[in-house]
Design a protein around this motif. Structure first.
Motif, PDB file in Angstrom:
ATOM      1  N   LEU A   5      -4.139   2.314 -11.075  1.00 55.40           N
ATOM      2  CA  LEU A   5      -5.221   2.564 -10.127  1.00 55.40           C
ATOM      3  C   LEU A   5      -6.501   2.988 -10.845  1.00 55.40           C
ATOM      4  O   LEU A   5      -7.584   2.420 -10.611  1.00 55.40           O
ATOM      5  CB  LEU A   5      -4.802   3.642  -9.127  1.00 55.40           C
ATOM      6  N   GLY A  37      -5.113   9.314  -4.174  1.00 57.36           N
ATOM      7  CA  GLY A  37      -4.876   8.426  -3.041  1.00 57.36           C
ATOM      8  C   GLY A  37      -6.058   8.263  -2.122  1.00 57.36           C
ATOM      9  O   GLY A  37      -6.162   7.258  -1.402  1.00 57.36           O
ATOM     10  N   THR A  38      -6.960   9.234  -2.121  1.00 59.38           N
ATOM     11  CA  THR A  38      -8.134   9.156  -1.241  1.00 59.38           C
ATOM     12  C   THR A  38      -9.377   8.643  -1.959  1.00 59.38           C
ATOM     13  O   THR A  38     -10.470   8.636  -1.376  1.00 59.38           O
ATOM     14  CB  THR A  38      -8.435  10.540  -0.632  1.00 59.38           C
ATOM     15  N   GLY A  39      -9.237   8.237  -3.214  1.00 62.30           N
ATOM     16  CA  GLY A  39     -10.369   7.659  -3.935  1.00 62.30           C
ATOM     17  C   GLY A  39     -11.462   8.646  -4.272  1.00 62.30           C
ATOM     18  O   GLY A  39     -12.659   8.329  -4.166  1.00 62.30           O
ATOM     19  N   THR A  45      -1.092   0.855  -3.408  1.00 62.87           N
ATOM     20  CA  THR A  45      -0.971   1.929  -4.384  1.00 62.87           C
ATOM     21  C   THR A  45      -1.400   3.275  -3.814  1.00 62.87           C
ATOM     22  O   THR A  45      -0.733   4.294  -3.981  1.00 62.87           O
ATOM     23  CB  THR A  45      -1.815   1.609  -5.636  1.00 62.87           C
ATOM     24  N   GLU A  46      -2.536   3.293  -3.121  1.00 60.61           N
ATOM     25  CA  GLU A  46      -3.030   4.552  -2.566  1.00 60.61           C
ATOM     26  C   GLU A  46      -2.041   5.130  -1.564  1.00 60.61           C
ATOM     27  O   GLU A  46      -1.827   6.352  -1.527  1.00 60.61           O
ATOM     28  CB  GLU A  46      -4.382   4.342  -1.878  1.00 60.61           C
TER      29      GLU A  46
END
Length: 398
Positions: A243, A298-300, A368-369
Motif C-alpha cells: 500500500l 487504512g484511512t489513507g 487492501t485498506e
C-alpha cells in the motif's frame, strides 16, 4: 538496582553476540534479493529462498528447544552459529564466482533456517541465568535489536552497492563467527537441571507440552497471539509494504520502517524505567498503539501522520515484548524454559506465515485498506481478550 549491576562479563558477551546476530539476520533478505535478481533470476526465487528459511526454522524450532534443555543452551547456540557460518561462506563464494544454481541457494537457505531454529530457544533461558535484572536485560536487548534491525538492511545495501553480494554474505558469515566466540567465552554456572537424566526426544517434547498446558496464562497468551498473527500481524506486513509503496514510493516505505524501528528503541527504553505490578496487563494496554497505526494506514492518512503511527506501533510492540519475555523467563522453571519458548516461537511464526500467505488473495477480493481496517478492529479485540482472561490480567511481576 544500579544500572552497572547488569553489565557483568557474561551479559556483555551476550549483548555483543545478540547485536551482531540480529545485524546479520537483517542483511539476509537484501543480500538474497540483490544476488538472485542480479543473477537474472525472478523475484519468486527470492521468496522461495526466504520461505525455505522460514519453513526450516518453524519445523526445527521445537527440536531446538529440546536439544537446548538436553545439552545446555550455550552449547546449542555455539553449534548453531558454527552450522550457519560455512553456509554463509559458501553463499559468498558461489555469488563471487557468478550465478549460483538455485538448488544450492535453496539448500543453504534451509540449512541457515535450521541453524536459527537450534539457536533461538536458548536465548530465553540464557538471559535469567546471566542477568541480575531480567526486565532491564530484555529492555536493553530490545533497544539494540531495534537499532541493528534497521542497520542490517542498510549495511547490506551499502556492501552490495560498493562491493558485491558476496561481500554482504561474507560479513553475514563474520557475524556468526563473532557470536560463536562470544558464547564460547561466556562462563555460566551449571544449573541443577543440567545434570538431570533426560528421556527420548519425543518424551522430552511431550514433557514440554505438559509444562506448557499447566500454565493457563502462558498458553492463553499464545492462543490469543496465534489469532493475532493470523488476522493482524501476518497480513499487516505485506499489505503495508504494498500500500505505502504504491501510493507514496519505496523511499517513504523505507523511512516508515526506520521510524518504526526508532519507536521500538523508545519502547525498550520505556520498559527499562517502568516496572508495572501486572506486566502482561500493562503490555496489553500498550498494544493499543498497534490498531491506531492500522487505522491510519487504512484511512489513507498523510505521510507525516503515518510516520507518527509507525513510531507509536513500534514503541507499543517493543514494550509488550519486554513484558512478555520477562514474564516467561521469570515464571517458567529453568529446566523447561527452552522448550516452552520454542512452542511460543513455533506457534507465532506459523500463524504469521499463514496470515502473510492469505493476505494477498483476501486483499484482492475485499481491498487492501479494508483488510487493514478489519485488522485494526481485530487488534482491539485481541487486547480485550488479553485483559479479560484473568490469569493473564492478574499475573504478578516475579
Amino acid at each position: 538496582m544500579r544500572p552497572t549491576d547488569l553489565w557483568n562479563r557474561n551479559f556483555r558477551l551476550f549483548f555483543v553476540a545478540r547485536a551482531v546476530a540480529v545485524l546479520g539476520e537483517g542483511m539476509i533478505p537484501v543480500a538474497f534479493a540483490a544476488g538472485l535478481l542480479g543473477a537474472g533470476h525472478s523475484g519468486a526465487s527470492v521468496g522461495y529462498a526466504l520461505g525455505l528459511w522460514t519453513a526450516a526454522f518453524a519445523l526445527f524450532v521445537l527440536v531446538g528447544g529440546v536439544l537446548a534443555d538436553r545439552f545446555t543452551a550455550r552449547r546449542m547456540m555455539i553449534t548453531a552459529d558454527l552450522l550457519r557460518l560455512p553456509g554463509a561462506l559458501l553463499l559468498a563464494v558461489t555469488f563471487a564466482l557468478g550465478s549460483p544454481p538455485l538448488w544450492a541457494v535453496y539448500v543453504l537457505s534451509a540449512v541457515s533456517g535450521v541453524g536459527a531454529a537450534l539457536f533461538q530457544p536458548g536465548v530465553a533461558s540464557t538471559i535469567p541465568r546471566i542477568a541480575p535484572d531480567v526486565q532491564r536485560a530484555n529492555a536493553v536487548l530490545r533497544v539494540v535489536e531495534a537499532l541493528t534491525t534497521m542497520a542490517g538492511p542498510a549495511l547490506a545495501g551499502v556492501l552490495v552497492a560498493v562491493w558485491s553480494t558476496s561481500a554482504a554474505f561474507t560479513v553475514n558469515a563474520a557475524t556468526f563467527a563473532v557470536s560463536a566466540v562470544c558464547f564460547a567465552l561466556m562462563r555460566i554456572p551449571p544449573a541443577p537441571a543440567d545434570d538431570v537424566r533426560r528421556g527420548s526426544l519425543l518424551s522430552e517434547m511431550a514433557l514440554g507440552w505438559r509444562e506448557f498446558r499447566a500454565r493457563s496464562w502462558l498458553w492463553g497468551v499464545i492462543a490469543i497471539w496465534t489469532v493475532y498473527g493470523l488476522t493482524v500481524a501476518g497480513p499487516a506486513v505485506p499489505l503495508t509494504a504494498s500500500l505505502v509503496t504504491e501510493e507514496h514510493g519505496s523511499a517513504v516505505y523505507g523511512a516508515l520502517m526506520a521510524v518504526n524501528g526508532a519507536g521500538s528503541a523508545v519502547g525498550g527504553l520505556l520498559a527499562m524505567r517502568l516496572r508495572p505490578v501486572r506486566p502482561l496487563a500493562a503490555g496489553a494496554v500498550a498494544l493499543l498503539g498497534l490498531p491506531v497505526n492500522l487505522l491510519l494506514l487504512g484511512t489513507g492518512a498523510p505521510v507525516p501522520v503515518l510516520h507518527a503511527g509507525a513510531f507509536v506501533a513500534g514503541a507499543a510492540f517493543a514494550f509488550w515484548l519486554v513484558m512478555w519475555s520477562t514474564s516467561v523467563q521469570t515464571h517458567v522453571p529453568q529446566d523447561a524454559l527452552n522448550r516452552l519458548h520454542a512452542y511460543d516461537v513455533a506457534g507465532s511464526l506459523l500463524m504469521m506465515g499463514v496470515g502473510r500467505a492469505l493476505s494477498g488473495p483476501v486483499a484482492a477480493v475485499t481491498g487492501t485498506e479494508e483488510v487493514l481496517l478489519a485488522g485494526s478492529g481485530l487488534a482491539v479485540l485481541v487486547v480485550a481478550a488479553l485483559l479479560v482472561v484473568r490469569p493473564i490480567r492478574t499475573l504478578p511481576r516475579a
